[in-house]
Design an enzyme around this catalytic site. Structure first.
Site, PDB file in Angstrom:
ATOM      1  N   ASP A   9       0.857  -1.178   0.000  1.00 28.01           N
ATOM      2  CA  ASP A   9       0.000   0.000   0.000  1.00 28.01           C
ATOM      3  C   ASP A   9       0.903   1.242   0.000  1.00 28.01           C
ATOM      4  OD1 ASP A   9      -2.282   1.746   0.745  1.00 28.01           O
ATOM      5  OD2 ASP A   9      -1.289   1.785   2.708  1.00 28.01           O
ATOM      6  N   ALA A  11      -0.048   5.197   1.387  1.00 29.56           N
ATOM      7  CA  ALA A  11      -0.107   6.016   2.620  1.00 29.56           C
ATOM      8  C   ALA A  11      -0.146   5.132   3.869  1.00 29.56           C
ATOM      9  CB  ALA A  11      -1.325   6.929   2.584  1.00 29.56           C
ATOM     10  N   ALA A  42     -12.916   9.443  10.356  1.00 22.64           N
ATOM     11  CA  ALA A  42     -12.214   9.574   9.075  1.00 22.64           C
ATOM     12  C   ALA A  42     -11.355   8.351   8.784  1.00 22.64           C
ATOM     13  CB  ALA A  42     -11.353  10.833   9.073  1.00 22.64           C
ATOM     14  N   MET A  46     -10.668   3.827   5.894  1.00 23.16           N
ATOM     15  CA  MET A  46      -9.468   4.210   5.145  1.00 23.16           C
ATOM     16  C   MET A  46      -8.987   3.071   4.234  1.00 23.16           C
ATOM     17  SD  MET A  46      -7.595   6.763   4.599  1.00 23.16           S
ATOM     18  CE  MET A  46      -7.922   7.871   5.983  1.00 23.16           C
ATOM     19  N   LYS A  50     -11.346   6.837  -2.782  1.00 12.98           N
ATOM     20  CA  LYS A  50     -11.703   8.062  -2.061  1.00 12.98           C
ATOM     21  C   LYS A  50     -13.174   8.452  -2.234  1.00 12.98           C
ATOM     22  CE  LYS A  50      -7.660   8.398  -0.346  1.00 12.98           C
ATOM     23  NZ  LYS A  50      -7.505   7.527   0.834  1.00 12.98           N
ATOM     24  N   HIS A  53     -15.095   6.301  -0.001  1.00 10.14           N
ATOM     25  CA  HIS A  53     -14.826   6.691   1.382  1.00 10.14           C
ATOM     26  C   HIS A  53     -15.692   7.894   1.773  1.00 10.14           C
ATOM     27  CE1 HIS A  53     -11.441   7.202   4.622  1.00 10.14           C
ATOM     28  NE2 HIS A  53     -12.650   7.213   5.141  1.00 10.14           N
ATOM     29  N   ARG A 148     -10.283  -1.409  -3.327  1.00  9.25           N
ATOM     30  CA  ARG A 148     -10.509  -2.277  -2.166  1.00  9.25           C
ATOM     31  C   ARG A 148     -11.956  -2.148  -1.697  1.00  9.25           C
ATOM     32  NH1 ARG A 148      -5.448   0.800   0.290  1.00  9.25           N
ATOM     33  NH2 ARG A 148      -3.847  -0.107  -1.037  1.00  9.25           N
ATOM     34  N   ASP A 174      -1.799  -1.051   5.820  1.00  7.11           N
ATOM     35  CA  ASP A 174      -2.015  -0.536   7.179  1.00  7.11           C
ATOM     36  C   ASP A 174      -3.483  -0.455   7.585  1.00  7.11           C
ATOM     37  OD1 ASP A 174      -2.422   1.620   5.334  1.00  7.11           O
ATOM     38  OD2 ASP A 174      -2.254   3.028   7.008  1.00  7.11           O
TER      39      ASP A 174
END
Ligand SMILES: [Mg+2]
Length: 257
Positions: A9, A11, A42, A46, A50, A53, A148, A174
């Protein structure tokens, strides 16, 4: 049986210790519309694309599915704000470039996937290359027809990297959506606890904590990532090397992810 590819990944895993860029931008864009979003809110979803999200966050705040026009409005505001701050959050996590180099020396290909868009990923690619980290393949959701938790970016990575079968490939990430992506693709999944979204602190802020507080945070992050289905949890992707032998030993015994 050797591992053929490792897909990282971006970030919180390869760059942006604490995965701060998307959190800060989501909070800012929602607050401009008068919606206060906590750090925890938020961070919950994750890793997914986006736009998805933003839709999930809007549903959470409104208590039901939002109008698509509201999602469009927030996403249109989000894109330039995220682009504007991304360079500030593009520092490669210490040791990750070196780890990737060691894997390559063993003949393992390095792939990467993200929830960012192509223009955002291109910013990270350029900044990471200047710091010595260049994966062999870098895919975003629109490259693969979806992000994802679907496995499409991992499947397309396998095609681009020329690696198979999927159980000789490893996903490192992460977030819970990273783990789901890897599991859905039939890959081994490795979660990173200290550098990522579960703790959500920059390298400096984490280092400033008392040792006991660091231990508590890492233990809690490790437990949540393990519960989410990660086969292994490490502190940072820089620490991945020993797991190559561990996973290859499991494959040699006929074990599968
Ligand atoms: Mg991440």
């Amino acid at each position: 049986m050797p591992i053929t590819a490792v897909i990282l990944d971006w970030a919180g895993t390869a760059v942006d210790h604490g995965s701060l860029a998307p959190v800060r931008t989501l909070q800012k864009v929602f607050s401009m519309r008068g919606i206060a979003v906590s750090e925890e809110e938020a961070r919950r979803d994750m890793g997914i694309p986006k736009r998805d999200h933003i839709r999930a966050l809007l549903a959470l705040k409104r208590g039901g599915p939002p109008a698509e026009a509201d999602v469009d409005d927030l996403y249109a505001a989000f894109i330039p704000m995220q682009m504007a701050c991304l360079e500030e959050y593009a520092t490669v996590i210490p040791g990750v470039a070196e780890m990737a180099g060691r894997l390559r020396a063993r003949g393992i290909k390095i792939g990467s996937t993200t929830g960012y868009t192509r223009p955002m990923l291109d910013v990270l690619l350029a900044r990471a290359a200047a710091q010595g980290y260049t994966p062999d393949c870098a895919l975003c959701p629109e490259d693969a027809g979806g992000g994802r938790p679907a496995p499409w970016m991992c499947y397309l990575s396998a095609i681009r990297l020329g690696t198979y079968p999927m159980h000789t490939m490893v996903k490192i990430g992460d977030t819970i959506s990273d783990i789901e992506e890897g599991r859905n693709a039939g890959m081994w999944t490795v979660a990173v606890a200290r550098t990522g979204n579960m703790i959500g602190l920059s390298e400096t802020d984490f280092a400033a904590l008392a040792p006991a507080a660091q231990v508590t945070l890492v233990q809690s992050a490790r437990a949540r990532l393990h519960d989410a289905g990660a086969e292994f949890v490490i502190d940072s992707a820089a620490d991945f090397d020993p797991l190559v032998d561990e996973i290859e030993a499991r494959l040699a015994k006929g074990l599968r992810p």
